[in-house]
Design an enzyme around this catalytic site. Structure first.
Site, PDB file in Angstrom:
ATOM      1  N   GLU A  55      52.701  -8.006 -37.106  1.00  0.00           N
ATOM      2  CA  GLU A  55      52.294  -7.850 -35.763  1.00  0.00           C
ATOM      3  C   GLU A  55      51.962  -9.313 -35.041  1.00  0.00           C
ATOM      4  O   GLU A  55      52.132  -9.568 -34.030  1.00  0.00           O
ATOM      5  CB  GLU A  55      51.124  -7.141 -35.582  1.00  0.00           C
ATOM      6  CG  GLU A  55      51.270  -5.453 -35.702  1.00  0.00           C
ATOM      7  CD  GLU A  55      51.266  -5.060 -37.030  1.00  0.00           C
ATOM      8  OE1 GLU A  55      51.297  -3.875 -37.620  1.00  0.00           O
ATOM      9  OE2 GLU A  55      50.990  -5.987 -38.071  1.00  0.00           O
ATOM     10  N   PHE A 117      39.569   7.712 -40.068  1.00  0.00           N
ATOM     11  CA  PHE A 117      40.618   6.819 -40.692  1.00  0.00           C
ATOM     12  C   PHE A 117      41.340   5.889 -39.633  1.00  0.00           C
ATOM     13  O   PHE A 117      41.937   6.178 -38.888  1.00  0.00           O
ATOM     14  CB  PHE A 117      41.685   7.393 -41.602  1.00  0.00           C
ATOM     15  CG  PHE A 117      42.804   6.553 -41.995  1.00  0.00           C
ATOM     16  CD1 PHE A 117      42.354   5.958 -43.206  1.00  0.00           C
ATOM     17  CD2 PHE A 117      43.826   6.415 -41.655  1.00  0.00           C
ATOM     18  CE1 PHE A 117      42.984   5.220 -43.671  1.00  0.00           C
ATOM     19  CE2 PHE A 117      44.720   5.745 -42.317  1.00  0.00           C
ATOM     20  CZ  PHE A 117      44.272   4.979 -43.398  1.00  0.00           C
ATOM     21  N   GLN A 118      40.731   4.761 -39.794  1.00  0.00           N
ATOM     22  CA  GLN A 118      41.598   3.456 -38.973  1.00  0.00           C
ATOM     23  C   GLN A 118      40.917   3.412 -37.469  1.00  0.00           C
ATOM     24  O   GLN A 118      41.448   2.915 -36.915  1.00  0.00           O
ATOM     25  CB  GLN A 118      42.959   3.510 -39.179  1.00  0.00           C
ATOM     26  CG  GLN A 118      43.700   2.857 -40.358  1.00  0.00           C
ATOM     27  CD  GLN A 118      44.982   2.503 -40.080  1.00  0.00           C
ATOM     28  OE1 GLN A 118      45.661   3.301 -39.651  1.00  0.00           O
ATOM     29  NE2 GLN A 118      45.521   1.878 -40.936  1.00  0.00           N
ATOM     30  N   ARG A 261      47.545 -38.414 -30.730  1.00  0.00           N
ATOM     31  CA  ARG A 261      48.089 -38.562 -32.140  1.00  0.00           C
ATOM     32  C   ARG A 261      49.601 -38.266 -32.348  1.00  0.00           C
ATOM     33  O   ARG A 261      50.338 -39.319 -32.744  1.00  0.00           O
ATOM     34  CB  ARG A 261      47.411 -37.655 -32.844  1.00  0.00           C
ATOM     35  CG  ARG A 261      47.767 -37.730 -34.444  1.00  0.00           C
ATOM     36  CD  ARG A 261      47.143 -36.710 -35.309  1.00  0.00           C
ATOM     37  NE  ARG A 261      47.771 -36.663 -36.704  1.00  0.00           N
ATOM     38  CZ  ARG A 261      47.506 -36.059 -37.723  1.00  0.00           C
ATOM     39  NH1 ARG A 261      46.579 -34.961 -37.523  1.00  0.00           N
ATOM     40  NH2 ARG A 261      48.028 -36.279 -38.847  1.00  0.00           N
ATOM     41  N   VAL A 390      54.141 -25.667 -35.686  1.00  0.00           N
ATOM     42  CA  VAL A 390      53.088 -26.657 -35.814  1.00  0.00           C
ATOM     43  C   VAL A 390      53.039 -27.409 -37.079  1.00  0.00           C
ATOM     44  O   VAL A 390      53.097 -26.857 -38.064  1.00  0.00           O
ATOM     45  CB  VAL A 390      51.501 -25.799 -35.596  1.00  0.00           C
ATOM     46  CG1 VAL A 390      50.481 -26.750 -35.695  1.00  0.00           C
ATOM     47  CG2 VAL A 390      51.501 -25.028 -34.032  1.00  0.00           C
ATOM     48  N   PHE A 475      50.244 -32.710 -42.100  1.00  0.00           N
ATOM     49  CA  PHE A 475      49.517 -33.108 -40.497  1.00  0.00           C
ATOM     50  C   PHE A 475      48.109 -33.257 -40.853  1.00  0.00           C
ATOM     51  O   PHE A 475      47.437 -34.164 -40.552  1.00  0.00           O
ATOM     52  CB  PHE A 475      49.680 -31.928 -39.490  1.00  0.00           C
ATOM     53  CG  PHE A 475      49.438 -32.323 -38.034  1.00  0.00           C
ATOM     54  CD1 PHE A 475      50.074 -33.032 -37.372  1.00  0.00           C
ATOM     55  CD2 PHE A 475      48.105 -31.842 -37.979  1.00  0.00           C
ATOM     56  CE1 PHE A 475      49.796 -33.334 -36.170  1.00  0.00           C
ATOM     57  CE2 PHE A 475      47.794 -32.288 -36.523  1.00  0.00           C
ATOM     58  CZ  PHE A 475      48.461 -32.998 -35.786  1.00  0.00           C
ATOM     59  N   ILE A 476      47.589 -32.216 -41.913  1.00  0.00           N
ATOM     60  CA  ILE A 476      46.122 -32.329 -42.399  1.00  0.00           C
ATOM     61  C   ILE A 476      45.948 -33.561 -43.290  1.00  0.00           C
ATOM     62  O   ILE A 476      44.812 -34.311 -43.148  1.00  0.00           O
ATOM     63  CB  ILE A 476      45.985 -31.019 -42.935  1.00  0.00           C
ATOM     64  CG1 ILE A 476      46.345 -29.899 -42.039  1.00  0.00           C
ATOM     65  CG2 ILE A 476      44.226 -30.914 -43.333  1.00  0.00           C
ATOM     66  CD1 ILE A 476      45.694 -29.885 -40.746  1.00  0.00           C
ATOM     67  N   GLU A 479      45.346 -36.435 -41.319  1.00  0.00           N
ATOM     68  CA  GLU A 479      43.792 -36.428 -40.812  1.00  0.00           C
ATOM     69  C   GLU A 479      43.046 -36.851 -42.060  1.00  0.00           C
ATOM     70  O   GLU A 479      42.042 -37.501 -41.792  1.00  0.00           O
ATOM     71  CB  GLU A 479      43.251 -35.273 -40.276  1.00  0.00           C
ATOM     72  CG  GLU A 479      44.221 -34.799 -39.029  1.00  0.00           C
ATOM     73  CD  GLU A 479      43.892 -33.333 -38.578  1.00  0.00           C
ATOM     74  OE1 GLU A 479      44.191 -32.717 -37.323  1.00  0.00           O
ATOM     75  OE2 GLU A 479      43.434 -32.437 -39.430  1.00  0.00           O
TER      76      GLU A 479
END
Length: 606
Positions: A55, A117-118, A261, A390, A475-476, A479
Site C-alpha cells: 500500500e 478483527f482488524q 547540500r 531519495v 547520503f547518511i 552526514e
C-alpha cells in the site's frame, strides 16, 4: 423521488471519481475493502485498478501522479495494516502539497466498536496527515462524502481520507449523479498580482543592494524565460530550489544551480555573501539554517499568504503569482549597468561547470555516479520523465542530469521518503505511456519497494530502472562524515538486483566497470522500445561527491574568507584541519577556485 435504477454505493462512488477525470486507482486487496474491489470490477471499462504489492507504493504512486499532472491521485488500503501502510505515501503528498484521496476499508458497520478483527478507530490515525478525514455513516452518503473529499483535497492541496465500512459499499442506492462542480478543476485558479507600489519597493531595495540574488522556487512554473530576462536586466544571479530544477534554462550563465547540500559550489558561496535575497515562489525548507549564516535584507514573493514568512522573516512580503510579479518587475524597471558581483558569480559557475564536465568525462574503471548520469543524458529523449529516489541520487540529479522545460521529474521532496522511485515511475508511465520513463534509485531505496518491480511486468510498463549499488547508505554516510562520531550502521548487504529483477520477469544486466556501461544502456533502450521494463544494476564506488556544505564562507575585513568545516572527517582517524586546496584535491577538484578569486578578478566590493 421518482423510480430510478439502483447501484451498489461503491459503484456510485467510483462514478464520482470518473467525473473528476480519475483514470487509475492504486491498491491491494483486503477483506474490508472488498466492496470497493467489486465496484472496480463493475466499472473496469471506465476506471483502471492498478494492483500494487504494498500500500505504501500505491499511496506514493498516487502522490507522484498528482505532482506530475496536478490532478488528484487515488489509492486505497484495507482496515488495519493496509491503512497503516498507506501513511508513508500520504505524508509525502501532504508535505509536497498535492491532492490525494485515500479510500480506507473498515469492517462492516455492524461489527464496529466490538473490537472486531482488524477493526480500530482509523480517523485519529489520519488526523494529522489529512485536510479531510471522515467515516462514511450510511451507504447513501458514500458518494457524497467522496465528492466533498475531492473538493477538500484540491482546495487545500492535501490528503483527503474517507473510511468506508465494507457493507456500505455493497448496499444499493439510487443511480443518480453525485459529483458536484467537477469541471471546476479544468480551468486555472485566479492568481494574486503584485501592486505597482510593491514592485516599486522591490526595485528600490534592489537598487540599494550591492550583492542581490534571486532564490527561485517551483512557483515560477512556465516563467523561466521571463525570469532570465529580469536577471539580465537587473544583473542578479539566480539560485534554484531543488524543486525548481528545469524551470530555468540551465545553460543560462546566471543560473548558479541549487543551494544547501544537494548543491553547486557557486550557489552556496554566492548565497553566503548576498546582502539581498529575493525568494520567488519557493518553499526552502532549509532556510532556518542556511539563511542564518549571515544577515541580509529579504524579499519574499508567493501566491500563498501562509507561505510568507514561513521560513524567514521578510523585510518585504509580496502576495503575488511568481511569473506575473516577474513580468511586472520587467515592465517597471530599467536595465542596470553590469554588476561586478554578477560577473564574478558567472565566472565562478563556469569554473564549477568545467569541474562537473570533468567528472562526467572520466573513463576511470571504478564507476562513479557522474559516469552513470552521462549515459542517462545520452539515451534520454527530449521529453523524458525521471522518478528519482531519495539518497545520493538527489545530489547527482541536481549536478549531472539534463533537466529542461520539456522534461519532467518527480521526487519525494520535503518528506524525503526512500522507496519513492518505483511508484513514481509506475505513475509516470501510466500517465504518459508514450514517453520514456526512468526510475533512478540507490540500493538502499530500491530495497524498500523492489517487490513492485513485478507491477511493471504485470502491466507491461516499459520503464528503465537504474539502481546504483555501492553497499552503504551513502547520503547518511556523508552526514556522519560531518559529525564527531565514527561511521555506524550504514553497510548494506550486497544484492544481485539484476538476478532478482530477472526472477520477476524484467530484462536486466549488471554493470561492474566503465567499458560495459554504454552497451548496457543501449540494451536498456532496446528493451523498452520492445515494450519490456529493464533494470540496470550498476556497481559504483563509494566515493563521496564534493560536499559543498563543508565550505564555510564568511566576510571579514572586506574579503571572503573560505575554509573547510572543522567537523569534516572529525573522529574518523584523521584529526587534521584541511586546507581549501587539500579539500578540493580529495574530490579531483584541483582546478576549482575559491570565491574570493573571482571577487578579486571583477573587483567586487564587500
Amino acid at each position: 423521488m421518482k423510480d430510478v435504477n439502483k447501484v451498489p454505493a461503491a459503484v456510485a462512488m467510483l462514478k464520482v471519481l470518473e467525473a473528476y477525470g480519475v483514470k487509475d486507482v492504486y491498491g491491494y486487496p483486503g477483506g474490508s475493502i472488498n466492496s470497493t474491489l467489486h465496484a472496480l470490477d463493475v466499472e473496469k471499462e471506465n476506471i483502471n485498478y492498478v494492483q500494487i504489492r504494498h500500500e505504501q507504493v500505491g499511496a506514493l504512486a498516487a502522490a507522484a501522479h498528482a505532482k506530475l499532472t496536478g490532478h488528484i491521485g487515488v489509492a486505497f488500503g484495507s482496515a488495519g495494516p493496509g491503512a497503516v501502510n498507506l501513511l508513508n505515501g500520504l505524508y509525502d503528498a501532504k508535505e509536497d502539497k498535492v491532492p490525494v484521496l485515500a479510500l480506507v476499508g473498515q469492517v462492516p458497520h455492524t461489527n464496529m466498536n466490538y473490537d472486531y478483527f482488524q477493526e480500530f478507530p482509523e480517523v485519529p490515525m489520519f488526523e494529522d496527515v489529512s485536510v479531510y478525514d471522515r467515516v462514511v455513516m450510511s451507504p447513501e452518503s458514500l458518494p457524497h462524502v467522496v465528492d466533498q473529499a475531492i473538493h477538500a483535497a484540491y482546495a487545500h492541496k492535501g490528503v483527503a481520507v474517507v473510511v468506508i465500512p465494507n457493507d456500505f459499499g455493497f448496499a444499493e442506492i439510487p443511480d443518480v449523479r453525485y459529483d458536484s462542480a467537477s469541471a471546476t478543476y479544468e480551468k486555472p485558479a485566479p492568481q494574486p498580482v503584485a501592486t505597482d507600489d510593491e514592485v516599486a519597493q522591490f526595485l528600490a531595495m534592489v537598487k540599494e543592494a550591492k550583492r542581490p540574488v534571486i532564490h527561485v522556487g517551483r512557483g515560477i512554473k512556465a516563467g523561466g524565460d521571463q525570469l532570465i530576462e529580469l536577471s539580465k536586466r537587473l544583473q542578479i544571479p539566480l539560485i534554484m530550489d531543488g524543486l525548481a530544477q528545469g524551470y530555468v534554462n540551465e545553460a543560462y550563465e546566471g543560473n548558479l544551480g541549487t543551494a544547501n547540500r544537494a548543491a553547486s559550489k557557486p550557489a552556496d558561496e554566492i548565497l553566503a555573501t548576498a546582502d539581498l535575497v529575493i525568494a520567488i515562489g519557493g518553499d526552502f525548507a532549509f532556510a532556518h539554517s542556511v539563511y542564518a549564516s549571515h544577515e541580509f535584507k529579504y524579499i519574499q514573493v508567493d501566491n500563498q499568504t501562509v507561505q510568507l514568512g514561513r521560513h524567514h522573516v521578510p523585510d518585504l512580503a509580496i502576495w503575488s503569482d511568481a511569473t506575473q510579479f516577474v513580468e511586472k518587475a520587467i515592465a517597471q524597471s530599467e536595465a542596470v549597468p553590469a554588476r561586478p558581483f554578477f560577473k564574478a558569480a558567472v565566472a565562478n559557475m563556469q569554473n564549477w561547470k568545467a569541474y562537473i564536465q570533468k567528472m562526467m568525462d572520466s573513463d576511470a574503471d571504478s564507476l562513479s555516479p557522474a559516469q552513470v548520469y552521462k549515459q542517462i543524458n545520452r539515451i534520454s529523449e527530449p521529453d523524458a520523465v525521471y522518478s528519482v529516489d531519495v539518497g545520493d541520487n538527489i545530489i547527482s540529479t541536481f549536478r549531472y542530469l539534463n533537466l529542461t522545460d520539456r522534461t519532467k521529474w518527480v521526487i519525494s521532496a520535503l518528506f524525503a521518503t526512500m522507496g519513492s522511485g518505483v511508484p513514481g515511475a509506475i505513475a509516470a508511465k501510466l500517465d504518459e505511456p508514450d514517453k520514456q520513463v526512468f526510475n533512478i534509485a540507490g540500493d538502499g531505496a530500491l530495497s524498500m519497494v523492489m517487490q513492485d518491480l513485478v507491477t511493471e511486468v504485470k502491466y507491461q510498463l516499459p520503464i528503465i530502472n537504474i539502481v546504483t549499488q555501492n553497499g552503504d547508505l551513502s547520503f547518511i554516510k556523508g552526514e556522519q562524515e560531518d559529525l564527531a562520531m565514527p561511521y555506524f550502521g550504514l553497510d548494506l548487504q550486497p544484492q544481485d538486483f539484476a538476478m532478482i529483477a530477472k526472477g520477476m520477469g524484467l530484462d536486466a544486466v549488471r554493470v561492474t566497470n566503465y567499458v560495459e556501461l554504454p552497451a548496457a544502456f543501449d540494451q536498456a533502450v532496446a528493451a523498452v522500445k520492445a515494450g519490456r521494463p529493464f533494470l540496470l544494476d550498476v556497481m559504483i564506488n563509494d566515493h563521496r561527491a564534493l560536499p559543498v556544505e563543508d565550505l564555510v564562507v564568511k566576510i571579514q575585513d572586506g574579503k571572503v574568507v573560505e575554509t573547510v568545516s572543522p567537523n569534516f572527517r572529525k573522529d574518523k582517524g584523521d584529526q587534521q584541519q584541511y586546507s581549501l586546496a587539500d579539500f578540493f584535491a580529495i574530490y579531483d577538484g584541483e582546478d576549482l577556485q575559491p570565491l574570493q578569486h573571482y571577487f578579486d578578478e571583477y573587483q567586487v566590493e564587500l
